[in-house]
Design a protein around this motif. Structure first.
Motif, PDB file in Angstrom:
ATOM      1  N   ASP A 101       0.450  -1.226  -0.243  1.00 24.31           N
ATOM      2  CA  ASP A 101      -0.066   0.173   0.033  1.00 24.31           C
ATOM      3  C   ASP A 101       1.090   1.307  -0.083  1.00 24.31           C
ATOM      4  N   THR A 102      -0.074   2.244  -0.362  1.00 24.67           N
ATOM      5  CA  THR A 102       0.815   3.612  -0.325  1.00 24.67           C
ATOM      6  C   THR A 102       1.897   4.139   0.726  1.00 24.67           C
ATOM      7  N   ASP A 103       1.860   3.534   1.934  1.00 24.82           N
ATOM      8  CA  ASP A 103       2.010   3.999   2.969  1.00 24.82           C
ATOM      9  C   ASP A 103       2.882   3.137   3.362  1.00 24.82           C
ATOM     10  N   THR A 104       3.225   1.555   2.948  1.00 22.28           N
ATOM     11  CA  THR A 104       4.195   1.414   3.599  1.00 22.28           C
ATOM     12  C   THR A 104       5.146   1.567   2.396  1.00 22.28           C
ATOM     13  N   THR A 105       4.721   1.609   0.857  1.00 21.04           N
ATOM     14  CA  THR A 105       6.226   2.051  -0.239  1.00 21.04           C
ATOM     15  C   THR A 105       6.453   3.406   0.419  1.00 21.04           C
ATOM     16  N   ALA A 106       5.819   4.370   1.392  1.00 21.11           N
ATOM     17  CA  ALA A 106       6.708   5.690   1.632  1.00 21.11           C
ATOM     18  C   ALA A 106       7.421   4.850   2.745  1.00 21.11           C
ATOM     19  N   LEU A 107       6.776   4.439   3.724  1.00 21.35           N
ATOM     20  CA  LEU A 107       8.306   4.145   4.722  1.00 21.35           C
ATOM     21  C   LEU A 107       8.866   3.166   4.113  1.00 21.35           C
ATOM     22  N   LEU A 108       9.325   2.495   2.956  1.00 21.43           N
ATOM     23  CA  LEU A 108      10.444   1.772   2.337  1.00 21.43           C
ATOM     24  C   LEU A 108      11.307   3.042   1.835  1.00 21.43           C
ATOM     25  N   ARG A 109      10.993   3.524   0.916  1.00 21.90           N
ATOM     26  CA  ARG A 109      11.653   4.513   0.494  1.00 21.90           C
ATOM     27  C   ARG A 109      12.375   5.461   1.507  1.00 21.90           C
ATOM     28  N   SER A 145      16.569  -4.459  -2.102  1.00 22.50           N
ATOM     29  CA  SER A 145      16.461  -6.004  -1.748  1.00 22.50           C
ATOM     30  C   SER A 145      16.119  -6.662  -0.089  1.00 22.50           C
ATOM     31  N   LYS A 146      16.946  -5.861   0.401  1.00 24.71           N
ATOM     32  CA  LYS A 146      16.728  -6.180   1.753  1.00 24.71           C
ATOM     33  C   LYS A 146      15.260  -6.304   2.184  1.00 24.71           C
ATOM     34  N   LEU A 147      15.557  -4.913   1.843  1.00 26.07           N
ATOM     35  CA  LEU A 147      14.514  -3.931   3.014  1.00 26.07           C
ATOM     36  C   LEU A 147      12.672  -4.093   2.113  1.00 26.07           C
ATOM     37  N   ASP A 183      10.995  -0.082  13.267  1.00 27.39           N
ATOM     38  CA  ASP A 183      12.244  -0.829  13.595  1.00 27.39           C
ATOM     39  C   ASP A 183      12.464  -1.647  13.151  1.00 27.39           C
ATOM     40  N   ASP A 184      11.509  -2.157  12.329  1.00 28.02           N
ATOM     41  CA  ASP A 184      11.668  -4.084  11.692  1.00 28.02           C
ATOM     42  C   ASP A 184      12.474  -3.274  10.522  1.00 28.02           C
ATOM     43  N   LEU A 185      12.401  -2.193   9.664  1.00 35.65           N
ATOM     44  CA  LEU A 185      12.906  -1.836   8.906  1.00 35.65           C
ATOM     45  C   LEU A 185      14.298  -1.551   8.771  1.00 35.65           C
ATOM     46  N   ARG A 186      14.092  -0.193  10.228  1.00 35.95           N
ATOM     47  CA  ARG A 186      15.715  -0.008  10.615  1.00 35.95           C
ATOM     48  C   ARG A 186      16.438  -0.812  10.419  1.00 35.95           C
ATOM     49  N   GLN A 187      15.934  -1.957  11.037  1.00 37.99           N
ATOM     50  CA  GLN A 187      16.856  -3.140  11.502  1.00 37.99           C
ATOM     51  C   GLN A 187      17.548  -4.258   9.940  1.00 37.99           C
ATOM     52  N   ALA A 188      16.780  -3.897   9.164  1.00 40.89           N
ATOM     53  CA  ALA A 188      16.468  -4.873   7.555  1.00 40.89           C
ATOM     54  C   ALA A 188      17.813  -3.941   7.012  1.00 40.89           C
ATOM     55  N   GLY A 189      17.449  -2.860   7.075  1.00 42.93           N
ATOM     56  CA  GLY A 189      18.083  -1.432   6.374  1.00 42.93           C
ATOM     57  C   GLY A 189      19.165  -2.019   7.013  1.00 42.93           C
ATOM     58  N   SER A 190      19.557  -1.793   8.079  1.00 44.15           N
ATOM     59  CA  SER A 190      21.209  -1.575   8.968  1.00 44.15           C
ATOM     60  C   SER A 190      21.986  -3.239   8.112  1.00 44.15           C
TER      61      SER A 190
END
Length: 66
Positions: free
Chosen positions: A3-11, A34-36, A48-55
Motif C-alpha cells: 500500500d501507499t503508506d508501506t511504500t513511503a515507509l520503505l523509501r 532488496s533486503k527491505l 523498527d523492523d525495516l531499520r534493522q533490516a536496512g542496517s
C-alpha cells in the motif's frame, strides 16, 4: 504489491539507511532496497523492523565492497 503508506515507509528507510554512502554506490543501495523489500514481504513493516533490516543489509554490502 504494497500500500501507499508501506511504500513511503520503505523509501524513507532506504534513504535514511543509505545516507552515509554515496548515491553512486548503486550496488549497495540496490542490496539494501532488496533486503527491505524481502523484510516487508515477510510482514516486517514496522519502522523498527525495516531499520534493522536496512542496517543489516548495509553492513553486508559494506563487507562485500572490501
Amino acid at each position: 504489491m504494497f500500500d501507499t503508506d508501506t511504500t513511503a515507509l520503505l523509501r524513507a528507510v532506504l534513504e535514511e539507511v543509505c545516507k552515509t554512502i554515496f548515491r553512486r554506490e548503486i550496488g549497495a543501495r540496490t542490496h539494501v532496497a532488496s533486503k527491505l523489500l524481502e523484510a516487508a514481504t515477510r510482514g516486517q513493516t514496522s519502522l523498527d523492523d525495516l531499520r534493522q533490516a536496512g542496517s543489516r543489509a548495509l553492513s553486508e554490502a559494506s563487507v562485500a565492497r572490501r
